[in-house]
Design an enzyme around this catalytic site. Structure first.
Site, PDB file in Angstrom:
ATOM      1  N   GLU A  45     -21.275  71.150  18.338  1.00  0.00           N
ATOM      2  CA  GLU A  45     -21.104  72.156  19.394  1.00  0.00           C
ATOM      3  C   GLU A  45     -22.184  71.947  20.435  1.00  0.00           C
ATOM      4  O   GLU A  45     -23.198  71.306  20.144  1.00  0.00           O
ATOM      5  CB  GLU A  45     -21.299  73.573  18.807  1.00  0.00           C
TER       6      GLU A  45
ATOM      7  N   LYS B 151     -25.361  73.229  22.585  1.00  0.00           N
ATOM      8  CA  LYS B 151     -26.409  74.215  22.351  1.00  0.00           C
ATOM      9  C   LYS B 151     -26.581  74.979  23.663  1.00  0.00           C
ATOM     10  O   LYS B 151     -27.084  74.442  24.645  1.00  0.00           O
ATOM     11  CB  LYS B 151     -27.709  73.521  21.947  1.00  0.00           C
TER      12      LYS B 151
ATOM     13  N   ASP C 190     -27.960  77.522  26.324  1.00  0.00           N
ATOM     14  CA  ASP C 190     -29.336  77.902  26.599  1.00  0.00           C
ATOM     15  C   ASP C 190     -29.400  79.334  27.127  1.00  0.00           C
ATOM     16  O   ASP C 190     -29.367  79.562  28.324  1.00  0.00           O
ATOM     17  CB  ASP C 190     -29.914  76.916  27.620  1.00  0.00           C
TER      18      ASP C 190
ATOM     19  N   TYR D  34     -20.655  81.573  18.197  1.00  0.00           N
ATOM     20  CA  TYR D  34     -20.703  80.294  17.482  1.00  0.00           C
ATOM     21  C   TYR D  34     -20.979  80.370  15.979  1.00  0.00           C
ATOM     22  O   TYR D  34     -21.149  79.342  15.338  1.00  0.00           O
ATOM     23  CB  TYR D  34     -21.714  79.353  18.120  1.00  0.00           C
TER      24      TYR D  34
ATOM     25  N   LYS E 174     -31.889  67.767  20.740  1.00  0.00           N
ATOM     26  CA  LYS E 174     -32.209  68.254  22.084  1.00  0.00           C
ATOM     27  C   LYS E 174     -32.306  67.102  23.065  1.00  0.00           C
ATOM     28  O   LYS E 174     -32.922  66.071  22.763  1.00  0.00           O
ATOM     29  CB  LYS E 174     -33.555  68.988  22.057  1.00  0.00           C
TER      30      LYS E 174
ATOM     31  N   CYS F 135     -55.238  83.904  54.960  1.00  0.00           N
ATOM     32  CA  CYS F 135     -53.798  83.747  55.157  1.00  0.00           C
ATOM     33  C   CYS F 135     -53.534  82.594  56.129  1.00  0.00           C
ATOM     34  O   CYS F 135     -54.094  82.575  57.228  1.00  0.00           O
ATOM     35  CB  CYS F 135     -53.212  85.045  55.703  1.00  0.00           C
TER      36      CYS F 135
ATOM     37  N   CYS G 248     -52.011  84.247  59.485  1.00  0.00           N
ATOM     38  CA  CYS G 248     -52.686  85.177  60.393  1.00  0.00           C
ATOM     39  C   CYS G 248     -54.191  85.205  60.193  1.00  0.00           C
ATOM     40  O   CYS G 248     -54.899  85.925  60.887  1.00  0.00           O
ATOM     41  CB  CYS G 248     -52.107  86.583  60.230  1.00  0.00           C
TER      42      CYS G 248
ATOM     43  N   CYS H  55     -51.550  88.492  51.264  1.00  0.00           N
ATOM     44  CA  CYS H  55     -52.126  88.766  52.573  1.00  0.00           C
ATOM     45  C   CYS H  55     -51.890  90.254  52.822  1.00  0.00           C
ATOM     46  O   CYS H  55     -50.746  90.703  52.858  1.00  0.00           O
ATOM     47  CB  CYS H  55     -51.430  87.934  53.645  1.00  0.00           C
TER      48      CYS H  55
ATOM     49  N   CYS I  23     -48.938  90.195  60.235  1.00  0.00           N
ATOM     50  CA  CYS I  23     -48.767  88.820  59.785  1.00  0.00           C
ATOM     51  C   CYS I  23     -47.309  88.394  60.061  1.00  0.00           C
ATOM     52  O   CYS I  23     -46.375  89.004  59.532  1.00  0.00           O
ATOM     53  CB  CYS I  23     -49.100  88.758  58.295  1.00  0.00           C
TER      54      CYS I  23
HETATM   55  S1  IVH Z   1     -26.107  78.199  15.170  1.00  0.00           S
HETATM   56  C1  IVH Z   1     -28.218  79.555  11.236  1.00  0.00           C
HETATM   57  N1  IVH Z   1     -24.954  77.218  17.311  1.00  0.00           N
HETATM   58  O1  IVH Z   1     -30.204  77.974  19.283  1.00  0.00           O
HETATM   59  C2  IVH Z   1     -27.782  78.863  12.483  1.00  0.00           C
HETATM   60  N2  IVH Z   1     -27.102  78.220  17.565  1.00  0.00           N
HETATM   61  O2  IVH Z   1     -32.696  76.944  18.135  1.00  0.00           O
HETATM   62  C3  IVH Z   1     -27.525  79.778  13.589  1.00  0.00           C
HETATM   63  N3  IVH Z   1     -27.921  78.262  19.882  1.00  0.00           N
HETATM   64  O3  IVH Z   1     -31.172  80.903  17.597  1.00  0.00           O
HETATM   65  C4  IVH Z   1     -27.518  79.158  14.931  1.00  0.00           C
HETATM   66  N4  IVH Z   1     -26.166  77.275  20.789  1.00  0.00           N
HETATM   67  O4  IVH Z   1     -29.835  81.132  19.785  1.00  0.00           O
HETATM   68  C5  IVH Z   1     -26.062  77.840  16.816  1.00  0.00           C
HETATM   69  N5  IVH Z   1     -23.794  76.341  19.125  1.00  0.00           N
HETATM   70  C6  IVH Z   1     -24.866  76.962  18.630  1.00  0.00           C
HETATM   71  C7  IVH Z   1     -25.936  77.357  19.464  1.00  0.00           C
HETATM   72  C8  IVH Z   1     -27.059  77.980  18.885  1.00  0.00           C
HETATM   73  C9  IVH Z   1     -27.355  77.814  21.030  1.00  0.00           C
HETATM   74  C10 IVH Z   1     -29.261  78.875  19.821  1.00  0.00           C
HETATM   75  C11 IVH Z   1     -29.356  80.108  18.951  1.00  0.00           C
HETATM   76  C12 IVH Z   1     -30.391  79.796  17.910  1.00  0.00           C
HETATM   77  C13 IVH Z   1     -31.170  78.707  18.563  1.00  0.00           C
HETATM   78  C14 IVH Z   1     -31.852  77.858  17.528  1.00  0.00           C
END
Ligand code: IVH
Length: 667
Positions: free
Chosen positions: A113, A115, A117, A225, A312, A406, A409, A424, A430
């Site tokens: 999946e 990740k 942010d 997720y 990552k 500044c 001014c 400032c 200004c």
């Molecule tokens: S699974 C026990 N799936 O990443 C496992 N986490 O660094 C539960 N996150 O706290 C997490 N995308 O906030 C999972 N596809 C994804 C995710 C995901 C982002 C975040 C989540 C977690 C953090 C861990």
């Protein structure tokens, strides 16, 4: 319409709107226009206010939140919210796969999946209804942010489909889509405020706002997720998510089942490039063992699952030379240092400038002119300098000394204790501050005068504009003399200024750009004091009586009105005919039954929403105040009232009344 008919229509409308909500926000396949949606919503809102006995917190009309400030309660997680192990390289990922292979000793499948942010959230549903939304907190307990979560349109309040457990938890990530973030920042810049750093921090900050109607405006989104439980609907993580999708959750499609680590690596490489085209931020890939009993066999360490890992992506970084530093002064007088760099390619764009934030950051980096510096573009739009390559320093540069005056001014800069930025203080003299105030004054949400930044600059340079009240003494002949103006454009400007005299008082108040007095605060003040005259005369104590007005705002207002120049501006606006009090329409009351009464409200009510209760108080000429004090007439306590407020009322002998008693008062 009879009560029964109304009830049936309300139920039908809720169902229909919930379905359209899902089509629009979850499946992104709307089948009706926004206009049609709004028409249905309005019908529902009208019926609900006509028949308050049918109030339901899960009604789609409640998605707008309410503007009651709440402190979050802490709630324990049923299953601890752990983090994920991290890796940045292929070798470590293969090590993870070898550990899984050895521990299981049988075939297994991964689910890959993205990740996302954002901020993680745990949602609990009981009998198909959203019960709690809890932040991760320390992993064992988090903040109960349910009221805010309810405003996120892609999170179902009531589940659809079949087969969901009677009670279950589902986890996901709340995030701010990039286009929404960029628009938010554009608005911030227009208002002369510092932009938000990145979507993740903004999402986190938004989720912790104590006023859910503010959250509703921010357009957060949520991907789901993970369903943690002993008894999940199926034995496959992937299938569970597909089921959750049929219940109305937004489960993203960017997932894949993979039968080998090679396939996982293919997925990783594919998204390394592709993720940049997505309308949200991702910082990696999450790899999970699909089979739930295999997950259970692998188990957890103290910190993380052994059945999942995050890969990552490296933040992109470039190295280039620092040529010079500019200091920019914003509308509020805050100074921002900006580095000019030798142009360098970074994540697909040429970078020439980077933010240095403030004096502390410069000192921390010990940066010198001519240094070779590392530039990164994380979630931020503006690249930032994250370090110096000391090896390339040739010893000629000396440490930078932050400016003390500044750059616009010449006024000596100040830095308040505890604040990172230098300011400032010459806000009246200004140039960028003067122009910034005027830009804010004309903006759409304020006086809505059709006058571009370049025009303000032109009028200012020609001595025609020095403060916001000068707009109203502008003459067409004066404007016509300037470059770029013709008969028609001059006329349009004057007409637009004339039209702004109809702008209601609350917006005029926020247009003045008094520090900490934005749209919401201005509305509260205008509602309470009704006129500029009364507001001007208010003491700090009187200001503190107003809901949501704290020390900082009260001090700022008193300071503003103690400055003769500001009084002169207000007088000039008044002479010009700008609205400096609420209109008769706005102050019209149903009765004077509550004249002289001050209410504090707490808890939730049976017949009315909190907003409706507030309106009722105000429409009967009463006042709402935020904290219980000796001046409070009644504490209006609904269900689950705040214990602190009750205690304080008892201590001060303030009478506590119920919703029904209140309704009798105004009967
Ligand atoms: S699974 C026990 N799936 O990443 C496992 N986490 O660094 C539960 N996150 O706290 C997490 N995308 O906030 C999972 N596809 C994804 C995710 C995901 C982002 C975040 C989540 C977690 C953090 C861990």
């Amino acid at each position: 319409m009879t009560k029964e008919e109304a009830y049936l229509r309300i139920i039908a409308l809720r169902k229909e709107l919930n379905n359209h909500n899902k089509l629009y926000y979850v499946e992104v396949q709307p089948v009706i226009s926004d206009f049609e949606f709004d028409t249905l919503l309005k019908e529902l809102q009208n019926l609900e206010s006509q028949f308050p006995e049918f109030y339901d917190e899960n009604s789609p009309s409640q998605r707008v939140g309410n503007d009651i400030n709440v402190e979050f309660n802490q709630r324990e997680h049923k299953y601890p919210m752990l983090s994920l192990g991290n890796t940045y390289n292929e070798g470590e990922l293969r090590d993870f796969d070898n550990r899984v292979k050895k521990a299981l000793g049988e075939p297994y499948t991964y689910v890959c999946e993205l990740k996302y942010d954002g901020v993680s959230i745990s949602l609990t549903y009981i009998n198909g209804k959203l019960e709690y939304g809890i932040t991760r907190g320390d992993g064992t307990k988090g903040d109960d942010v349910t009221a805010n979560v309810r405003t996120i349109k892609s999170i179902p309040l009531v589940l659809s489909g079949i087969g969901y457990p009677s009670e279950f938890e589902i986890r996901g990530e709340i995030f701010l889509p990039r286009p929404v973030f960029e628009q938010l920042n554009e608005e911030k810049l227009k208002a002369g405020e510092a932009p938000y750093a990145n979507p993740r921090n903004t999402a986190a900050g938004t989720l912790k706002l104590q006023n859910s109607s503010q959250v509703a405006k921010r357009k957060l989104d949520c991907f789901l997720y993970y369903i943690p439980a002993e008894n999940t609907p199926t034995v496959s993580h992937y299938e569970n998510l597909m089921m959750a999708k049929t219940w109305g959750f937004k489960v993203p499609d960017y997932t894949k089942r993979c039968n080998s680590i090679e396939e996982v690596l293919e997925f990783i490489h594919h998204w390394d490039l592709q993720r940049k085209t997505l309308p949200f931020d991702t910082d990696g890939i999450v790899i999970k063992v699909d089979n739930i009993s295999q997950q259970q066999n692998l188990g957890f360490t103290a910190k993380e699952p052994r059945w999942a890992i995050a890969y990552k992506y490296q933040t992109e970084r470039a190295e280039t030379q620092l040529l010079s530093i500019d200091y920019q002064v914003g509308r509020t007088g805050a100074v921002t240092p900006v580095a000019n760099l030798a142009p360098v390619q970074l994540a697909g764009t040429t970078v020439k400038r980077a933010s240095l934030h403030n004096a502390d950051q410069i000192a921390l980096l010990d940066i010198r002119l001519g240094d070779w510096v590392y530039v990164e573009k994380g979630g931020e739009i503006i690249p930032k300098i994250v370090g110096v390559n000391i090896e390339k320093r040739n010893g000629t540069g000396s440490p930078l000394i932050y400016i003390s005056q500044c750059p616009e001014c010449g006024t000596p800069l100040i830095r308040a204790t505890g604040e990172a930025a230098h300011y400032c203080p010459n806000d009246e003299g200004c140039p960028p501050q003067i122009k910034g105030k005027m830009e804010y004054f004309v903006s759409r949400a304020a006086m809505d005068i059709n006058c571009a930044e370049a025009t303000i600059d032109l009028l200012y340079r020609n001595g025609l504009l020095n403060n916001v009240s000068d707009f109203y003494s502008l003459k067409k002949e004066q404007v016509l003399k300037l470059d770029r103006f013709a008969e028609k454009s001059a006329e349009n400007l004057i007409k637009s200024i004339e039209d702004s005299k109809k702008v209601p008082f609350p917006r005029v108040l926020s247009a003045l750009g008094i520090r900490y007095v934005g749209e919401t605060v201005a509305k509260k003040l205008a509602q309470y004091f009704k006129s500029m005259e009364a507001l001007k005369a208010a003491s700090v104590e009187q200001l503190l009586e107003v809901e949501e007005i704290g020390d900082r705002i009260a001090q700022s207002l008193v300071e503003y009105f103690n400055t003769p120049k500001h009084i002169a501006i207000i007088k000039a606006l008044e002479d010009a005919g700008v609205q400096l009090k609420l209109s008769d329409e706005e102050t019209k009351t149903f009765s004077e039954k509550l004249t002289g009464y001050t209410f504090v409200i707490t808890g939730t009510y049976k017949h009315n929403s909190r907003d409706q209760m507030k309106t009722l108080v105000e429409k009967h000429d009463g006042k709402i105040s935020s904290g219980v004090s000796a001046k409070t007439t009644y504490l209006l306590a609904g269900e689950k009232p705040g214990p602190d407020k009750i205690q304080k009322a008892q201590k001060l002998g303030v009478k506590i009344i119920s919703e029904d008693e209140f309704l009798k008062l105004i009967e």
